[in-house]
Design a protein around this motif. Structure first.
Motif, mmCIF file in Angstrom:
data_model
loop_
_atom_site.group_PDB
_atom_site.id
_atom_site.type_symbol
_atom_site.label_atom_id
_atom_site.label_comp_id
_atom_site.label_asym_id
_atom_site.label_seq_id
_atom_site.Cartn_x
_atom_site.Cartn_y
_atom_site.Cartn_z
ATOM 1 N N ARG A 99 -35.107 39.310 15.547
ATOM 2 C CA ARG A 99 -34.123 39.306 14.474
ATOM 3 C C ARG A 99 -33.672 37.878 14.205
ATOM 4 O O ARG A 99 -33.602 37.060 15.133
ATOM 5 N N LEU A 100 -33.327 37.588 12.947
ATOM 6 C CA LEU A 100 -32.984 36.220 12.548
ATOM 7 C C LEU A 100 -31.469 36.019 12.555
ATOM 8 O O LEU A 100 -30.729 36.814 11.966
ATOM 9 N N VAL A 101 -31.042 34.948 13.219
ATOM 10 C CA VAL A 101 -29.621 34.614 13.385
ATOM 11 C C VAL A 101 -29.364 33.259 12.728
ATOM 12 O O VAL A 101 -30.104 32.300 12.940
ATOM 13 N N GLY A 102 -28.310 33.152 11.935
ATOM 14 C CA GLY A 102 -27.988 31.851 11.341
ATOM 15 C C GLY A 102 -27.453 32.059 9.926
ATOM 16 O O GLY A 102 -26.859 33.077 9.627
ATOM 17 N N ASN A 103 -27.808 31.188 9.086
ATOM 18 C CA ASN A 103 -28.275 29.809 9.249
ATOM 19 C C ASN A 103 -27.417 28.932 8.344
ATOM 20 O O ASN A 103 -27.911 28.111 7.600
ATOM 21 N N ILE A 104 -26.078 29.180 8.447
ATOM 22 C CA ILE A 104 -25.120 28.423 7.630
ATOM 23 C C ILE A 104 -24.918 27.046 8.272
ATOM 24 O O ILE A 104 -24.532 26.945 9.436
ATOM 25 N N SER A 105 -25.190 26.009 7.512
ATOM 26 C CA SER A 105 -25.197 24.647 8.062
ATOM 27 C C SER A 105 -23.869 24.264 8.706
ATOM 28 O O SER A 105 -22.820 24.321 8.062
ATOM 29 N N SER A 106 -23.937 23.878 9.977
ATOM 30 C CA SER A 106 -22.724 23.420 10.665
ATOM 31 C C SER A 106 -22.222 22.082 10.119
ATOM 32 O O SER A 106 -21.044 21.962 9.778
ATOM 33 N N PRO A 107 -23.085 21.049 9.996
ATOM 34 C CA PRO A 107 -22.563 19.745 9.535
ATOM 35 C C PRO A 107 -22.339 19.648 8.036
ATOM 36 O O PRO A 107 -21.455 18.919 7.592
ATOM 37 N N PHE A 108 -23.119 20.376 7.227
ATOM 38 C CA PHE A 108 -23.080 20.160 5.780
ATOM 39 C C PHE A 108 -22.328 21.238 5.010
ATOM 40 O O PHE A 108 -22.035 21.072 3.836
#
Length: 339
Positions: free
Chosen positions: A278-287
């Motif tokens: 399953r895919l987890v993420g993928n909201i950019s932490s730095p940007f």
């Protein structure tokens, strides 16, 4: 299905079962300065003190709405216990490795018999127990740790590790095996303490550092051994654009694959991994999460959910200076999506 607990929802989705809505949490580091001030649990003290570690971790769950509690806050706990020298960082900078026990040879390399009593490992294990006691049985606890490839490179130094991968394959494989065994011991002890999910961050396995061929031939077998030997649901996080190795990652046996925004299309990534993970993420932490604003966070979150993300989460460790309001916006995006 709407009567699922937070733990049931997260574990079910990672096992490929249908759920009422996408869980929203962080499988990577969750300590932010605003919460350190709010609850009186600053870095670097909360890296070593079980009570403070637990307090800071619970705060992000309770005050932002993230649907899991994750500890600890760095990728240096196990390698410190294995002999690495550590700079403990500052209030807004994570600990880092500054010295390596085996940069020239592995003649004396071994897993210490008292591994689980060394360094900060007892504090992490105690923090997991405290968290379970405070949040009850229905909130998932994520035990985070450095992965086998990163452990190996920290033990030898990245320079030696890379050199050995080309010129001394015997040493390269030996340090990988040592790291994998240590990782399994530590991971299972976190599960014993109460962790529901083990989230492995393995930045040195990134295609930015290791070739896809090396991943397939040397790294994948160790990651497979780890996932097969750990008595819980597991998530593998690798930094950077992992598209060149995503197919191999899906064969590593982890229920979840945590990815950054650098992979580009969530839809395409889902097509590559199919039903293997399953895919987890993928909201950019730095940007995205760090600068905001909330509207941008919500727009990107909606897109990820439209494209089929299984667990909505930061793409990498949350930057310590991220405002609490921005993390709340991530949670609100999921809530509004299903409203």
């Amino acid at each position: 299905m709407s009567d699922l607990t937070l733990k049931e929802r997260l574990l079910n989705v990672l096992e490929g079962k249908e759920v009422d809505k996408v869980p929203v949490c962080s499988v990577t580091q969750t300590g932010i300065v605003e919460l350190m001030d709010e609850v009186g649990a600053p870095w670097p003290e909360s890296h070593s003190d079980a009570e403070l570690m637990a307090k800071l971790a619970i705060a992000n769950h309770e005050l932002s709405g993230l649907e899991a509690v994750r500890v600890p806050y760095c990728l240096t706990v196990l390698v410190e216990a294995m002999g690495c020298e550590i700079n403990m960082g500052t209030k807004n900078r994570q600990p880092s490795v500054t010295g390596h026990p085996y940069p020239k040879s592995l003649d004396d390399a071994a897993i210490p018999e008292d591994l689980l009593q060394r360094g900060r490992i007892p504090a992490v294990l105690e923090a997991i127990k405290i968290i379970r006691d405070k949040v009850g049985p229905d909130v998932p606890i994520i035990g985070g740790m450095e992965g086998p490839i990163t452990i190996a490179s920290d033990l030898a130094s990245v320079k030696s590790f890379m050199k050995w991968s080309i010129k001394k394959p015997d040493l390269f494989e030996q340090v990988l095996d040592l790291a994998t065994e240590a990782a399994i011991i530590y991971a299972n002890e976190m599960v014993e303490a109460g962790a529901d999910v083990i989230s492995v961050a393995d930045p040195v396995a990134s295609p930015d550092l290791m070739s896809p061929d090396s991943f397939k031939d040397f790294l994948m077998p160790r990651l497979q051994k780890f996932s097969g030997a750990v008595n819980s649901t597991t998530i593998l996080h690798i930094c950077g654009n992992v598209n060149p190795v995503l197919d191999y990652m899906a064969d590593c046996g982890f229920e979840g694959l945590s990815v950054e925004e650098k992979i580009g299309s969530v839809k395409k990534a889902k097509e590559v991994i199919g039903t293997r993970a399953r895919l987890v993420g993928n909201i950019s932490s730095p940007f995205t999460l760090l600068p905001g604003p909330a509207d941008k966070i919500k727009t990107e979150s909606r897109q990820a959910m439209d494209d089929g993300i299984d667990v909505l989460a930061p793409g990498c460790g949350i930057a310590p200076m991220t405002p609490l309001e921005n993390i709340k916006a991530l949670v609100a995006a999921r809530d509004e999506y299903y409203a």
